[in-house]
Design an enzyme around this catalytic site. Structure first.
Site, PDB file in Angstrom:
ATOM      1  N   LYS A   1       0.881  -1.171   0.000  1.00  0.00           N
ATOM      2  CA  LYS A   1       0.000   0.000   0.000  1.00  0.00           C
ATOM      3  C   LYS A   1       0.915   1.216   0.000  1.00  0.00           C
ATOM      4  O   LYS A   1       1.606   1.485   0.969  1.00  0.00           O
ATOM      5  CB  LYS A   1      -0.879  -0.025   1.265  1.00  0.00           C
TER       6      LYS A   1
ATOM      7  N   GLU B   1       9.031   1.111  11.223  1.00  0.00           N
ATOM      8  CA  GLU B   1      10.095   2.111  11.134  1.00  0.00           C
ATOM      9  C   GLU B   1       9.400   3.457  11.249  1.00  0.00           C
ATOM     10  O   GLU B   1       8.680   3.874  10.339  1.00  0.00           O
ATOM     11  CB  GLU B   1      10.838   1.943   9.805  1.00  0.00           C
TER      12      GLU B   1
ATOM     13  N   CYS C   1      13.140  10.522   8.391  1.00  0.00           N
ATOM     14  CA  CYS C   1      12.906  10.065   9.756  1.00  0.00           C
ATOM     15  C   CYS C   1      14.175  10.202  10.595  1.00  0.00           C
ATOM     16  O   CYS C   1      14.109  10.324  11.807  1.00  0.00           O
ATOM     17  CB  CYS C   1      12.416   8.630   9.751  1.00  0.00           C
TER      18      CYS C   1
ATOM     19  N   GLU D   1       8.726  15.562  16.293  1.00  0.00           N
ATOM     20  CA  GLU D   1       9.265  15.444  14.940  1.00  0.00           C
ATOM     21  C   GLU D   1       8.563  16.468  14.049  1.00  0.00           C
ATOM     22  O   GLU D   1       7.346  16.441  13.904  1.00  0.00           O
ATOM     23  CB  GLU D   1       9.020  14.029  14.405  1.00  0.00           C
TER      24      GLU D   1
HETATM   25  P1  NAI Z   1       1.269   8.401   8.127  1.00  0.00           P
HETATM   26  O1  NAI Z   1       1.922   7.541   9.148  1.00  0.00           O
HETATM   27  O2  NAI Z   1      -0.165   8.741   8.309  1.00  0.00           O
HETATM   28  O3  NAI Z   1       1.406   7.725   6.668  1.00  0.00           O
HETATM   29  C1  NAI Z   1       2.307   6.714   6.307  1.00  0.00           C
HETATM   30  C2  NAI Z   1       1.580   5.590   5.595  1.00  0.00           C
HETATM   31  O4  NAI Z   1       0.632   5.024   6.487  1.00  0.00           O
HETATM   32  C3  NAI Z   1       0.779   6.029   4.363  1.00  0.00           C
HETATM   33  O5  NAI Z   1       0.847   5.035   3.374  1.00  0.00           O
HETATM   34  C4  NAI Z   1      -0.649   6.113   4.891  1.00  0.00           C
HETATM   35  O6  NAI Z   1      -1.621   5.927   3.923  1.00  0.00           O
HETATM   36  C5  NAI Z   1      -0.658   4.967   5.888  1.00  0.00           C
HETATM   37  N1  NAI Z   1      -1.676   5.081   6.939  1.00  0.00           N
HETATM   38  C6  NAI Z   1      -2.188   6.196   7.498  1.00  0.00           C
HETATM   39  N2  NAI Z   1      -3.111   5.884   8.407  1.00  0.00           N
HETATM   40  C7  NAI Z   1      -3.209   4.540   8.446  1.00  0.00           C
HETATM   41  C8  NAI Z   1      -3.981   3.612   9.181  1.00  0.00           C
HETATM   42  N3  NAI Z   1      -4.882   4.017  10.078  1.00  0.00           N
HETATM   43  N4  NAI Z   1      -3.780   2.288   8.966  1.00  0.00           N
HETATM   44  C9  NAI Z   1      -2.887   1.868   8.073  1.00  0.00           C
HETATM   45  N5  NAI Z   1      -2.132   2.696   7.328  1.00  0.00           N
HETATM   46  C10 NAI Z   1      -2.273   4.015   7.510  1.00  0.00           C
HETATM   47  O7  NAI Z   1       2.131   9.699   7.997  1.00  0.00           O
HETATM   48  P2  NAI Z   1       1.673  11.134   7.411  1.00  0.00           P
HETATM   49  O8  NAI Z   1       0.318  11.476   7.904  1.00  0.00           O
HETATM   50  O9  NAI Z   1       1.882  11.119   5.971  1.00  0.00           O
HETATM   51  O10 NAI Z   1       2.759  12.066   8.075  1.00  0.00           O
HETATM   52  C11 NAI Z   1       2.598  12.481   9.426  1.00  0.00           C
HETATM   53  C12 NAI Z   1       3.914  12.531  10.134  1.00  0.00           C
HETATM   54  O11 NAI Z   1       4.448  11.217  10.208  1.00  0.00           O
HETATM   55  C13 NAI Z   1       5.004  13.326   9.456  1.00  0.00           C
HETATM   56  O12 NAI Z   1       4.911  14.674   9.751  1.00  0.00           O
HETATM   57  C14 NAI Z   1       6.225  12.693  10.044  1.00  0.00           C
HETATM   58  O13 NAI Z   1       6.474  13.255  11.309  1.00  0.00           O
HETATM   59  C15 NAI Z   1       5.857  11.254  10.219  1.00  0.00           C
HETATM   60  N6  NAI Z   1       6.357  10.420   9.110  1.00  0.00           N
HETATM   61  C16 NAI Z   1       7.435   9.609   9.326  1.00  0.00           C
HETATM   62  C17 NAI Z   1       7.970   8.882   8.294  1.00  0.00           C
HETATM   63  C18 NAI Z   1       9.152   8.005   8.477  1.00  0.00           C
HETATM   64  O14 NAI Z   1       9.879   7.781   7.528  1.00  0.00           O
HETATM   65  N7  NAI Z   1       9.368   7.429   9.639  1.00  0.00           N
HETATM   66  C19 NAI Z   1       7.432   8.970   6.936  1.00  0.00           C
HETATM   67  C20 NAI Z   1       6.254   9.785   6.827  1.00  0.00           C
HETATM   68  C21 NAI Z   1       5.774  10.487   7.877  1.00  0.00           C
END
Ligand code: NAI
Ligand code: MG
Length: 503
Positions: free
Chosen positions: A200, A275, A309, A406
């Protein structure tokens, strides 16, 4: 920093052709519309305008994809394929990624906003390398023989050995900061172990992974081995995490969603690797070579617009060189040329989305409200696109959101420390996260002593953001569970079976 140029930068013919038609889901080797028939827009973050449309997959499509992945795992060409052929197939995927590197880089730049040259040199190159590196493990992952003296069957001899077996059907959920690379980090190790996958992708950046889906087909990957769902987290992502026929879920993204993934996984107790976020300390000691430490500290935070990250977002500088380092990093920040990713002269593109843009601007406002001061940047760009200036904040303290949370944008908080001592270690470790850390010093003993005491999965000494397929990457504390890359990641996709034979 110059203004955002007015010219429209276009992609090459191949990428243009790819985005011209609505992109579909990859299920069981076929490109198909979502069951609902719905689609959603892909936005160019440099302009805020739609560049493509993709299918909006949800639970019904995830169900179909899991069914296809289950069939491909249990029967057909994939489980019958020799390890050697599996390795060669993965290698071919890496080769084809390099063949289409320019197209992939353009799609990545257009979709995510990052400079096209960076996408080509880092994202695409590392993604192909992940397939090349992992292809070798297909033939090298092996079990062990074990000496067994069973206490209650004295005198009986046994021959015992382990078999590393694929964990099964894997759900993988990836973010938007390195769309292609995160797909490669996840897919390559799962495939080398012989798993099948439902991937996904992030709703913000679906394009490059969809192109990778075509590339995997061209390389000869059998139908159903990799299924790709574009759609939203709350619907498609949640359905995948909760699916009762998924054996393992691998997630990269926010710590908040990481917790939801763990909860969703409890129904069938699928294996989980995570991660998650970070707030990495980057520590400059007074004896450091500032000619490398200053640009190094700037690139530690500003690379990928701070959307990493592992970004070096808490800069700790020894008191006596604090002003000099802050001034140096601020100079670096002011030199960075903002612009659309497709402009070859751009050094920093827009943030990925309007939501991320408002989130980062919200952090800046809260920082200023709580008393932080910007030495460089501190503002968003007015006009089209989601641009935030590279920002260096001082007068920031623990307890402030900009220090504790973050930000995931081009914003670093610089904080002085008195000297190399326990208090420095305490400050550096004073975070719920533990993904990475940087140390800059000429003193070898201090460097290693500090590296041992930092609670972080990765420590860079006199460098930062150095990645290689062989290096395990992952977090302590709330930065996650398990490791990506290297031999270590194979654990995520392995069930170890112990077999005992009476002789
Ligand atoms: P997110 O964690 O919501 O999104 C990442 C992935 O998770 C996307 O594919 C999204 O569709 C999916 N997702 C979202 N809600 C879900 C759920 N309930 N069940 C299963 N999958 C789900 O991150 P978002 O909203 O894009 O960014 C928010 C914050 O997260 C950023 O500001 C940053 O601080 C952090 N982040 C950290 C990352 C990393 O590499 N560790 C990457 C992206 C965001
Ligand atoms: Mg989210």
């Amino acid at each position: 920093m110059s203004a955002v140029p007015k010219e429209v930068f276009t992609v090459g013919a191949a990428a243009a052709k790819f985005i011209a038609k609505p992109r579909q889901l990859l299920i069981d080797g076929k490109w198909t519309n979502a069951e609902s028939g719905k689609t959603f827009p892909v936005i160019n973050p440099a302009t805020g305008e739609q560049i493509a449309r993709v299918a909006e997959g949800d639970k019904a499509d995830v169900d179909k994809a899991v069914k296809a992945a289950r069939k491909a795992f249990e029967t057909g060409p994939w489980p019958a394929m020799s390890r050697s052929d599996r390795g060669k197939l993965l290698h071919r995927i890496g080769d084809l990624m390099l063949k289409y590197a320019d197209e992939l880089a353009e799609l990545e730049s257009l979709d995510n906003g990052k400079p096209v040259a960076v996408a080509r040199a880092a994202d695409v190159a590392l993604s192909a390398d992940m397939f090349h590196y992992m292809s070798g493990w297909a033939t090298k992952r092996h079990g062990v023989t074990l000496p067994v003296d069973c206490l209650y069957t004295p005198g009986v001899q046994y021959h015992s050995y382990t078999r590393p077996e694929p964990v099964g059907v894997v759900g993988q959920i990836i973010p938007w900061n390195f769309p292609l690379l995160m797909a490669a980090w996840k897919l390559a190790p799962a495939l080398t172990m012989g798993c099948t996958v439902v991937l996904k992708v992030a709703e913000e950046t679906p394009l490059s992974a969809l192109r990778l889906g075509e590339i995997m087909q061209e390389a000869g990957l059998p139908a159903g081995v990799v299924n790709i769902i574009t759609g939203f987290g709350e619907t498609a992502g949640a359905a995948l995490a909760a699916h009762p026929d998924v054996d393992k879920i691998a997630f990269t993204g926010s710590t908040e969603v990481g917790r939801l993934i763990v909860k969703a996984a409890t129904n069938n107790l699928k294996k989980v690797s995570l991660e998650l976020g970070g707030k990495s300390p980057n520590i400059i000691l007074a004896d450091a070579d500032l000619e490398t430490a200053i640009p190094g500290a700037a690139s530690a935070i500003f690379f990928n617009h701070g959307q990493c990250c592992c970004a070096g977002s808490r800069l700790y500088v020894e008191q006596k060189i604090f002003d000099q380092v802050v001034e140096g990093v601020s100079e670096e920040a002011k030199k960075i040329k903002l612009g659309p990713g497709l402009d070859p002269s751009t050094q920093m593109g827009p943030l990925v989305s309007e939501i991320q843009f408002s989130r980062v601007c919200g952090f800046l406002e809260s920082g200023f409200r709580e008393g932080a001061k910007a030495i460089a940047g501190g503002k968003k760009r007015e006009g089209k696109g989601f641009f935030v200036e590279p920002t260096v904040l001082v007068d920031a303290k623990p307890g402030m959101k900009v220090v504790d949370e973050e930000i995931f944008g081009p914003v670093v908080t610089a904080m002085p420390f008195r000297q190399f001592d326990d208090e420095l270690v305490r400050q550096a470790n004073n975070t719920i996260y533990g993904l990475a850390a940087g140390i800059w010093t000429r003193d070898v003993s201090k460097a290693h002593a500090l590296a041992a005491r930092l609670k972080a999965g990765t420590v860079w000494i006199n460098c930062f953001n150095i990645f290689d397929a062989s290096l395990p990457f992952g977090g302590y504390k709330q930065s996650g569970w398990g490791r990506e890359m290297g031999e270590a990641v194979l654990e995520n996709y392995t069930e170890s079976k112990a077999v005992t034979v009476r002789i």
